[in-house]
Design a protein around this motif. Structure first.
Motif, mmCIF file in Angstrom:
data_model
loop_
_atom_site.group_PDB
_atom_site.id
_atom_site.type_symbol
_atom_site.label_atom_id
_atom_site.label_comp_id
_atom_site.label_asym_id
_atom_site.label_seq_id
_atom_site.Cartn_x
_atom_site.Cartn_y
_atom_site.Cartn_z
ATOM 1 N N MET A 1 8.180 -2.031 1.978
ATOM 2 C CA MET A 1 7.326 -1.465 3.030
ATOM 3 C C MET A 1 7.746 -0.049 3.366
ATOM 4 O O MET A 1 6.914 0.831 3.584
ATOM 5 C CB MET A 1 7.395 -2.351 4.279
ATOM 6 N N ASN A 2 9.058 0.178 3.400
ATOM 7 C CA ASN A 2 9.542 1.533 3.689
ATOM 8 C C ASN A 2 9.128 2.508 2.591
ATOM 9 O O ASN A 2 8.807 3.661 2.876
ATOM 10 C CB ASN A 2 11.068 1.521 3.833
ATOM 11 N N PHE A 40 6.428 2.319 0.753
ATOM 12 C CA PHE A 40 5.013 2.595 0.945
ATOM 13 C C PHE A 40 4.801 3.618 2.061
ATOM 14 O O PHE A 40 3.996 4.551 1.922
ATOM 15 C CB PHE A 40 4.266 1.296 1.272
ATOM 16 N N LEU A 41 5.527 3.461 3.160
ATOM 17 C CA LEU A 41 5.400 4.414 4.264
ATOM 18 C C LEU A 41 5.894 5.797 3.853
ATOM 19 O O LEU A 41 5.319 6.815 4.250
ATOM 20 C CB LEU A 41 6.190 3.906 5.472
ATOM 21 N N ASP A 42 6.952 5.836 3.044
ATOM 22 C CA ASP A 42 7.456 7.126 2.550
ATOM 23 C C ASP A 42 6.419 7.798 1.651
ATOM 24 O O ASP A 42 6.242 9.026 1.687
ATOM 25 C CB ASP A 42 8.755 6.923 1.775
ATOM 26 N N ILE A 95 3.125 7.404 1.833
ATOM 27 C CA ILE A 95 2.063 7.893 2.710
ATOM 28 C C ILE A 95 2.496 9.175 3.402
ATOM 29 O O ILE A 95 1.713 10.141 3.524
ATOM 30 C CB ILE A 95 1.673 6.816 3.739
ATOM 31 N N ALA A 96 3.751 9.207 3.856
ATOM 32 C CA ALA A 96 4.259 10.416 4.509
ATOM 33 C C ALA A 96 4.285 11.593 3.543
ATOM 34 O O ALA A 96 3.969 12.731 3.924
ATOM 35 C CB ALA A 96 5.666 10.151 5.058
ATOM 36 N N TRP A 97 4.621 11.329 2.286
ATOM 37 C CA TRP A 97 4.626 12.400 1.286
ATOM 38 C C TRP A 97 3.207 12.917 1.051
ATOM 39 O O TRP A 97 2.989 14.128 0.925
ATOM 40 C CB TRP A 97 5.211 11.874 -0.025
ATOM 41 N N SER A 137 2.051 15.125 4.051
ATOM 42 C CA SER A 137 2.931 16.205 4.501
ATOM 43 C C SER A 137 2.235 17.550 4.311
ATOM 44 O O SER A 137 1.413 17.717 3.397
ATOM 45 C CB SER A 137 4.242 16.171 3.715
ATOM 46 N N ASP A 195 9.021 7.592 -3.875
ATOM 47 C CA ASP A 195 7.921 7.813 -2.931
ATOM 48 C C ASP A 195 6.878 8.755 -3.529
ATOM 49 O O ASP A 195 5.664 8.566 -3.337
ATOM 50 C CB ASP A 195 8.458 8.371 -1.616
#
Length: 244
Positions: free
Chosen positions: A1-2, A4-6, A8-10, A13, A188
């Motif tokens: 999950m982390n 996936f969130l990383d 999305i954040a990439w 950005s 990521d």
């Protein structure tokens, strides 16, 4: 999950919108290779498929060649073509590989569309005095157009996924993120780029689905609706006597 969130954040950005390596630029390059390869595939395979479907000649050879083309490893073929053509023509090498990948689906859609036309319809057109060319252009191609678009749809999905390999020979596209992130173990980035490729594939699939629907002649749609509505009535007719 982390992870996936990383990813999305990439993707979201601010850096993804700046410079020559911006995400919109890479998406544009990816779509460029996809649509150019799809267009060339259509120009090569559509006339050949129409000829095979109309004349009923050469189908076995076309199927064999299509199967052989699908069996070729895309990465190996791209490497061979890039070495043969040289670094200056890496883009040509990539498009050739993508065309080889797209031709079988377009070819199958073209001749399947022509062969799907009811022979009675073709005979009626001949009885009206139509030439073979007129039958192909005014009867078989319009009726079989949805199947051709279905072949283009399949080819587009295969090409947009394989266009990632363009970065392998120094070209752009979304694959550049993946190939540069692999040695750095930036998972990521790899996942983010893969998500964009999946999104492009889904968008193209939806676009061609709409085109396939719009290309279906009204008479064909009406016939399908009549057949569907008639099925429940036929089912009742077979059930009621059995009850008696």
């Amino acid at each position: 999950m982390n992870l996936f969130l990383d990813a999305i954040a990439w993707l979201f950005s601010p850096e993804r919108l700046e410079g020559a390596n911006a995400l919109p630029v890479r998406i544009g390059e990816h779509l460029y290779y996809t649509f150019v390869s799809l267009l060339v595939s259509a120009v090569i395979a559509s006339p050949l498929g129409y000829y095979i479907g109309h004349t009923r000649k050469g189908r076995e050879v076309a199927v064999a060649l299509s199967g052989a083309a699908r069996a070729l490893p895309s990465l190996g073929l791209l490497t061979v073509m890039a070495l043969l053509l040289g670094p200056a023509r890496a883009d040509v090498a990539a498009i050739i590989v993508f065309v080889v990948l797209g031709v079988p689906s377009v070819l199958a859609g073209a001749y399947a569309g022509v062969q799907s036309v009811d022979p009675k319809t073709v005979d009626a057109a001949r009885a009206m005095g139509m030439t073979e060319w007129q039958i192909l252009m005014k009867v078989e191609i319009p009726i079989g157009l949805p199947l051709l678009i279905g072949g283009l749809r399949s080819a587009a999905l295969q090409i947009v996924a394989t266009a990632t390999l363009a970065a392998y020979v120094g070209l752009g596209g979304l694959g550049i993120y993946i190939f540069t992130a692999i040695p750095l173990r930036q998972y990521d980035v790899m996942l983010g780029a893969a998500l964009v490729i999946v999104a492009l594939a889904l968008l193209l699939d939806a676009l061609f689905a709409v085109l396939e629907r719009l290309a279906t002649p009204r008479g064909v749609l009406a016939a399908k609706h009549r057949n569907i509505s008639a099925r429940p009535n036929r089912a009742r007719e077979t059930v009621e006597p059995s009850r008696a």
